[in-house]
Design a protein around this motif. Structure first.
Motif, PDB file in Angstrom:
ATOM      1  N   ASP A 195     -17.601  34.646  20.311  1.00 25.08           N
ATOM      2  CA  ASP A 195     -18.745  34.745  19.408  1.00 25.08           C
ATOM      3  C   ASP A 195     -18.845  33.422  18.663  1.00 25.08           C
ATOM      4  OD1 ASP A 195     -20.503  35.190  17.305  1.00 25.08           O
ATOM      5  OD2 ASP A 195     -19.828  37.249  16.963  1.00 25.08           O
ATOM      6  N   ASP A 196     -19.731  32.545  19.113  1.00 23.78           N
ATOM      7  CA  ASP A 196     -19.829  31.215  18.522  1.00 23.78           C
ATOM      8  C   ASP A 196     -20.193  31.270  17.046  1.00 23.78           C
ATOM      9  OD1 ASP A 196     -19.233  30.300  21.012  1.00 23.78           O
ATOM     10  OD2 ASP A 196     -21.199  29.412  21.419  1.00 23.78           O
ATOM     11  N   ALA A 197     -20.979  32.267  16.664  1.00 24.26           N
ATOM     12  CA  ALA A 197     -21.361  32.394  15.252  1.00 24.26           C
ATOM     13  C   ALA A 197     -20.136  32.710  14.402  1.00 24.26           C
ATOM     14  CB  ALA A 197     -22.425  33.472  15.088  1.00 24.26           C
ATOM     15  N   LEU A 198     -19.247  33.581  14.909  1.00 24.48           N
ATOM     16  CA  LEU A 198     -18.032  33.914  14.177  1.00 24.48           C
ATOM     17  C   LEU A 198     -17.099  32.710  14.110  1.00 24.48           C
ATOM     18  CD1 LEU A 198     -16.260  35.994  12.740  1.00 24.48           C
ATOM     19  CD2 LEU A 198     -15.419  36.723  14.984  1.00 24.48           C
ATOM     20  N   THR A 199     -16.992  31.977  15.215  1.00 23.92           N
ATOM     21  CA  THR A 199     -16.179  30.756  15.226  1.00 23.92           C
ATOM     22  C   THR A 199     -16.679  29.763  14.184  1.00 23.92           C
ATOM     23  OG1 THR A 199     -15.556  30.986  17.557  1.00 23.92           O
ATOM     24  CG2 THR A 199     -15.465  28.775  16.628  1.00 23.92           C
ATOM     25  N   GLN A 200     -17.992  29.598  14.103  1.00 27.74           N
ATOM     26  CA  GLN A 200     -18.556  28.690  13.121  1.00 27.74           C
ATOM     27  C   GLN A 200     -18.336  29.197  11.702  1.00 27.74           C
ATOM     28  OE1 GLN A 200     -22.610  27.518  13.837  1.00 27.74           O
ATOM     29  NE2 GLN A 200     -22.890  26.717  11.756  1.00 27.74           N
ATOM     30  N   GLN A 201     -18.464  30.497  11.511  1.00 27.23           N
ATOM     31  CA  GLN A 201     -18.267  31.084  10.191  1.00 27.23           C
ATOM     32  C   GLN A 201     -16.833  30.856   9.716  1.00 27.23           C
ATOM     33  OE1 GLN A 201     -19.023  35.284  10.150  1.00 27.23           O
ATOM     34  NE2 GLN A 201     -19.509  35.332   7.976  1.00 27.23           N
ATOM     35  N   PHE A 202     -15.887  31.020  10.630  1.00 27.34           N
ATOM     36  CA  PHE A 202     -14.489  30.782  10.282  1.00 27.34           C
ATOM     37  C   PHE A 202     -14.259  29.311   9.957  1.00 27.34           C
ATOM     38  CE2 PHE A 202     -10.206  29.519  11.766  1.00 27.34           C
ATOM     39  CZ  PHE A 202      -9.464  30.177  10.798  1.00 27.34           C
ATOM     40  N   ALA A 203     -14.769  28.416  10.780  1.00 27.76           N
ATOM     41  CA  ALA A 203     -14.605  26.986  10.533  1.00 27.76           C
ATOM     42  C   ALA A 203     -15.246  26.587   9.204  1.00 27.76           C
ATOM     43  CB  ALA A 203     -15.200  26.180  11.679  1.00 27.76           C
ATOM     44  N   ASP A 204     -16.377  27.192   8.880  1.00 29.50           N
ATOM     45  CA  ASP A 204     -17.021  26.912   7.593  1.00 29.50           C
ATOM     46  C   ASP A 204     -16.114  27.313   6.435  1.00 29.50           C
ATOM     47  OD1 ASP A 204     -19.320  25.862   8.710  1.00 29.50           O
ATOM     48  OD2 ASP A 204     -20.448  27.742   8.604  1.00 29.50           O
ATOM     49  N   TYR A 205     -15.424  28.437   6.617  1.00 26.90           N
ATOM     50  CA  TYR A 205     -14.515  28.886   5.562  1.00 26.90           C
ATOM     51  C   TYR A 205     -13.333  27.925   5.406  1.00 26.90           C
ATOM     52  CZ  TYR A 205     -11.245  31.615   2.872  1.00 26.90           C
ATOM     53  OH  TYR A 205     -10.374  32.011   1.903  1.00 26.90           O
ATOM     54  N   VAL A 206     -12.731  27.508   6.535  1.00 27.67           N
ATOM     55  CA  VAL A 206     -11.622  26.550   6.490  1.00 27.67           C
ATOM     56  C   VAL A 206     -12.076  25.249   5.838  1.00 27.67           C
ATOM     57  CG1 VAL A 206      -9.986  25.212   7.877  1.00 27.67           C
ATOM     58  CG2 VAL A 206     -10.519  27.571   8.521  1.00 27.67           C
ATOM     59  N   LEU A 207     -13.259  24.807   6.220  1.00 30.62           N
ATOM     60  CA  LEU A 207     -13.799  23.565   5.677  1.00 30.62           C
ATOM     61  C   LEU A 207     -13.975  23.670   4.160  1.00 30.62           C
ATOM     62  CD1 LEU A 207     -16.581  21.479   7.345  1.00 30.62           C
ATOM     63  CD2 LEU A 207     -16.690  21.953   4.913  1.00 30.62           C
TER      64      LEU A 207
END
Length: 482
Positions: A195-207
């Motif tokens: 799920d690319d949206a979930l991957t991006q959401q997680f990366a946004d949180y880490v960032l």
């Protein structure tokens, strides 16, 4: 800022939280007793007085009585364990109590480790033996005192219950503090949902949580990946500079924040040996001392794979981008490592030729089986070596120092702030554990903890903690608590 509880994981992930966070409750301990409490850390974090070394605090850190405001959760993650991918691991014996906003304005995780099974336990008991809890307390706090990024130990309590491994062992719970418990394996777990949206959401949180400076980059996710690589290069260089061997550098044991985590069968090398392995489960030496930089690179490549959808819209371009970024690691690591090692031998303006000087010293240490920590400390004493090879190296080293403006007395003083006099030597860690197991006494643990809090000061009243193990004291194997 006053002490407060936050739930950033839940707030950030919203409806997507279910795949990676599971609610759970700790299993009660039958007879909790204090083992250790980190008052200095409690004050720094702004922990309320009622949650410090009180009856209420004891019940909290044992997992017996949690305030209604705490909603413990277990975090899911995957991981490559000794090179083999396991798609679902997670906190099998740990519970995140809360994320706290500290008086300094930072967000930290507070976690119970060894508090019983969770939805990620995979039929395990979720408990921790007392020995590994004491080991993690000692070693993680020693690492912090040496200035190495690490999780911290807030409290340790015995449970009064038995934990069954190869034999019945007393149980304990560690309260661990971290900038976060997000791992390379967390990114791998999220990527497994495709799920690319979930991957991006997680990366946004880490960032947002760990690398806010990357947000304004033209390519924020590439900048994020590069920043993680940089922090890990700096961290592994620190490990190598003090002779630390993690023991289980699986991808689920590498944090995205750049902190050392999961002190299982870890150990500090005594005589210098690039092939040193202490972990009883590392039979092939995959995570030997000399292999740690290469394993970090391998782990970071797995992170790049998990984040490929964020690197570029075209898959081939994404692979090229991730490859170029991760290939920064060896150069970055070497810069950090030789800068650290140069400072340890008094060289403040490290030059290319100085790398050979450092490598020669390490070769001499290996050939003569010299104690790594004590040899580096000894150099600042101003004594001349009697052994021919070491004396020849020492003369070359002194000639190199003569090209620097500082007098030798100032150089030696600076070296003593770079080279610890005391490390958590394996035999003393084991002595602390054995005494507690055999008699319930914590004298060795407390004495060792005291000297480890000021590792660069020579412990004149307890010089035994600076001495290498005798043949009878030597600890050749260390063990994980799972």
């Amino acid at each position: 800022m006053s002490f407060q509880i936050q739930y950033s994981y839940a707030e950030q992930f919203a409806e997507a939280i279910q795949p990676i966070v599971a609610s759970a409750q700790p299993s009660p301990a039958s007879d909790p007793q204090w083992l250790a409490f980190n008052q200095q850390l409690a004050t720094e974090l702004g922990i309320p007085a009622c949650w410090q070394m009180t009856t209420q605090g004891l019940q909290l850190y044992a997992g017996n009585q949690l305030p209604d405001c705490l909603k413990p959760t277990a975090l899911g993650y995957a991981g490559h364990q000794f090179g083999h991918f396991v798609p679902r691991l997670g906190d099998g014996r740990a519970l995140l109590l809360a994320e706290l906003a500290t008086p300094a304005g930072t967000i930290i995780d507070v976690q119970l480790k060894g508090s019983g099974p969770t939805p990620f336990s995979r039929s395990g008991d979720g408990r921790a033996p007392l020995g590994p809890v004491l080991r993690e307390f000692l070693v993680s706090e020693a690492m912090h005192s040496m200035g190495i990024a690490t999780t911290r130990a807030l409290a340790a309590v015995s449970t009064g219950d038995w934990v069954y491994r190869e034999q019945a062992l007393p149980g304990a719970v560690l309260t661990r503090v971290a900038s976060s418990h997000l791992r390379v394996g967390t990114a791998q777990y999220i990527a497994s949902f495709n799920d690319d949206a979930l991957t991006q959401q997680f990366a946004d949180y880490v960032l947002a949580r760990h690398y806010p400076e990357c947000a304004n980059s033209a390519h924020p996710y590439q900048a994020l990946y590069s920043a993680v690589i940089e922090r890990q290069a700096a961290l592994i260089a620190q490990w190598m500079s003090v002779g630390f061997i993690h023991g289980v550098m699986n991808t689920d044991n590498m944090t995205l924040s750049g902190e050392t985590i999961d002190y299982g069968p870890c150990a500090f090398m005594e005589h210098y040996d690039p092939n040193a392995v202490f972990s009883a489960i590392d039979r092939a030496g995959r995570y030997a001392y000399k292999n740690q930089p290469a394993i970090a690179l391998w782990n970071l490549a797995r992170l790049g794979e998990a984040w490929l959808p964020l690197m570029a819209s075209d898959s081939q371009q994404a692979v090229r981008c991730a490859t170029e970024l991760v290939q920064q690691f060896p150069r970055c690591y070497e810069q950090h490592y030789y800068a650290l090692m140069g400072a340890k031998i008094g060289i403040t303006d490290i030059q290319p030729d100085d790398r050979d000087l450092i490598d020669q010293l390490l070769q001499i240490m290996a050939e003569q089986q010299l104690d790594y920590t004590n040899t580096l400390r000894w150099l600042a004493n101003g004594e001349l070596a009697t052994e021919t090879t070491l004396r020849a190296w020492q003369q070359r080293w002194l000639q190199r120092l003569s090209h620097q403006p500082l007098p030798l007395t100032a150089v030696y003083a600076a070296m003593n702030q770079r080279n610890p006099a005391v490390i958590p030597r394996n035999h003393w860690v084991q002595a602390a554990i054995s005494q507690t197991l055999e008699s319930g006494e914590l004298t060795v643990f407390n004495d060792l903890m005291t000297v480890l809090r000021t590792p660069y000061a020579m412990p004149t009243t307890a010089p035994q903690y600076t001495q290498p193990a005798t043949a009878e004291q030597r600890v050749s194997k260390t063990f994980c608590g799972t």
